[in-house]
Write an enzyme that holds these catalytic residues in place. Structure first.
Site, short mmCIF file in Angstrom:
data_model
loop_
_atom_site.label_atom_id
_atom_site.label_comp_id
_atom_site.label_asym_id
_atom_site.label_seq_id
_atom_site.Cartn_x
_atom_site.Cartn_y
_atom_site.Cartn_z
CG ASN A 70 0.46 -8.86 4.23
OD1 ASN A 70 0.43 -10.06 3.93
ND2 ASN A 70 -0.60 -8.23 4.72
CE LYS A 123 -2.81 -6.53 1.93
NZ LYS A 123 -3.79 -5.62 2.44
CG HIS A 133 -3.22 -7.73 8.37
ND1 HIS A 133 -4.35 -7.33 7.72
CD2 HIS A 133 -2.18 -7.10 7.77
CE1 HIS A 133 -4.01 -6.48 6.75
NE2 HIS A 133 -2.70 -6.33 6.76
CD GLU A 151 -6.19 -7.28 4.53
OE1 GLU A 151 -5.49 -8.28 4.33
OE2 GLU A 151 -5.96 -6.17 3.99
CD GLU A 157 -0.71 -2.89 8.65
OE1 GLU A 157 -0.06 -2.69 7.63
OE2 GLU A 157 -1.40 -3.90 8.83
N GLY A 204 -5.07 -0.72 1.84
CA GLY A 204 -5.61 -1.12 0.53
C GLY A 204 -6.55 -0.10 -0.08
CB SER A 243 -2.11 3.26 0.92
OG SER A 243 -3.36 2.59 0.84
C1 PEP Z 1 -1.10 -4.45 4.70
O1 PEP Z 1 -1.44 -5.44 4.09
O2 PEP Z 1 -0.70 -4.55 5.87
C2 PEP Z 1 -1.20 -3.13 4.06
C3 PEP Z 1 -0.80 -2.08 4.74
O3 PEP Z 1 -1.70 -3.10 2.78
P1 PEP Z 1 -1.59 -1.88 1.74
O4 PEP Z 1 -0.15 -1.43 1.73
O5 PEP Z 1 -2.04 -2.43 0.44
O6 PEP Z 1 -2.48 -0.78 2.25
#
Ligand code: PEP
Length: 262
Positions: free
Chosen positions: A13, A15, A99, A101, A171, A177, A217
């Site tokens: 992803n 973003k 997601h 976010e 997640e 992040g 992460s």
């Molecule tokens: C994501 O964007 O779904 C995500 C898990 O980001 P990150 O790997 O940076 O934590």
């Protein structure tokens, strides 16, 4: 079109990162390495503006294309939105929905997630439905309750045939992040709960083929231990997907873990 978890599924992803030239450069580097990860399903999820150019680069490779969001109407006066047929037209096979976010900054709810999943399925896009708990919910012991309610509402009214085309990404919000990762045991606890819930709602056959991803992460050095867990079928990767080297390394670690657990 049915999802299955015979190989690890690794989605990047991107973003709101990458201009078109940057996106093309990254995906060209991935394409060069793609023969090394034939045993994984690799998906890149660039911003809308780069979809068409990225699609041209991955042509003829095993890399697949996804989008980060959609709106549930087909077309109309919805300024700023992008629909499922438009994503299909741009060459997408996957779309992330809900997601954290988007839930946090753009007020997405389980109800809108459900509408978006239906719109994606109507145009033969595989939805990657994201869910997970906040740090506060985890600390209060509410993780499973949260995940259960997101599954019940997000998938409301869908039958097992539709569920067989949906990918679920667990997640934990506190791990996205932040550099914090769920331990393999913490992630597996939730993943196995999700699979049991799918068994209960849609039967064993559908649940056993379901792709359940971990996100939060994910990095080259934690992918192997996470993917060794029985119910973790892949990763949704944010930050570490923005560089070809780390994304490729994640795919390799995933393949290694998967081969060992087979
Ligand atoms: C994501 O964007 O779904 C995500 C898990 O980001 P990150 O790997 O940076 O934590």
């Amino acid at each position: 079109m049915i999802a299955n978890n015979q190989n690890p599924f690794i989605a990047g992803n991107w973003k709101m990162f990458k201009t078109i030239p940057e996106a093309v450069e990254l995906v060209k580097a991935l394409k060069e390495k793609s023969p090394e990860f034939n045993d994984a399903e690799l998906v890149v999820i660039p911003p809308f503006t780069a979809l068409s150019e990225v699609k041209k680069v991955i042509e003829g490779s095993t890399i697949k294309l996804g989008a980060q969001n959609l709106f549930w109407e087909e077309q109309g006066a919805f300024t700023g939105e992008v629909s499922a047929p438009m994503l299909k037209d741009a060459g997408c096979q996957y779309v992330t929905i809900g997601h954290s976010e988007r839930r946090q900054y753009f007020d997405e709810t389980d109800e809108t997630v459900n509408k978006k999943i239906r719109a994606a399925l109507a145009y033969e896009l595989y939805p990657i439905m994201c869910l997970g708990e906040s740090l506060e919910e985890r600390e209060k012991g509410k993780t499973i309750d949260k995940v259960e309610s997101q599954i019940n509402s997000g998938l409301e009214g869908l039958g097992s045939e539709e569920i067989s085309k949906i990918i679920i990404a667990y997640e934990p919000i506190w791990a996205i992040g932040t550099g914090l990762t769920a331990t393999p045991a913490q992630a597996e606890e939730v993943h196995s709960f999700i699979r049991e819930k799918l068994v209960e709602k849609y039967g064993k056959k559908t649940a056993s083929c379901a792709i359940i991803l971990y996100g939060g992460s994910a990095k080259p050095d934690n992918t192997y231990s996470l993917l060794k867990e029985n119910n973790i079928n892949g990763a949704l990767v944010g930050g570490a997907s923005l560089k070809a080297d780390s994304f490729v390394q994640i795919a390799k670690e995933a393949i290694k873990a998967y081969k060992e657990k087979k």
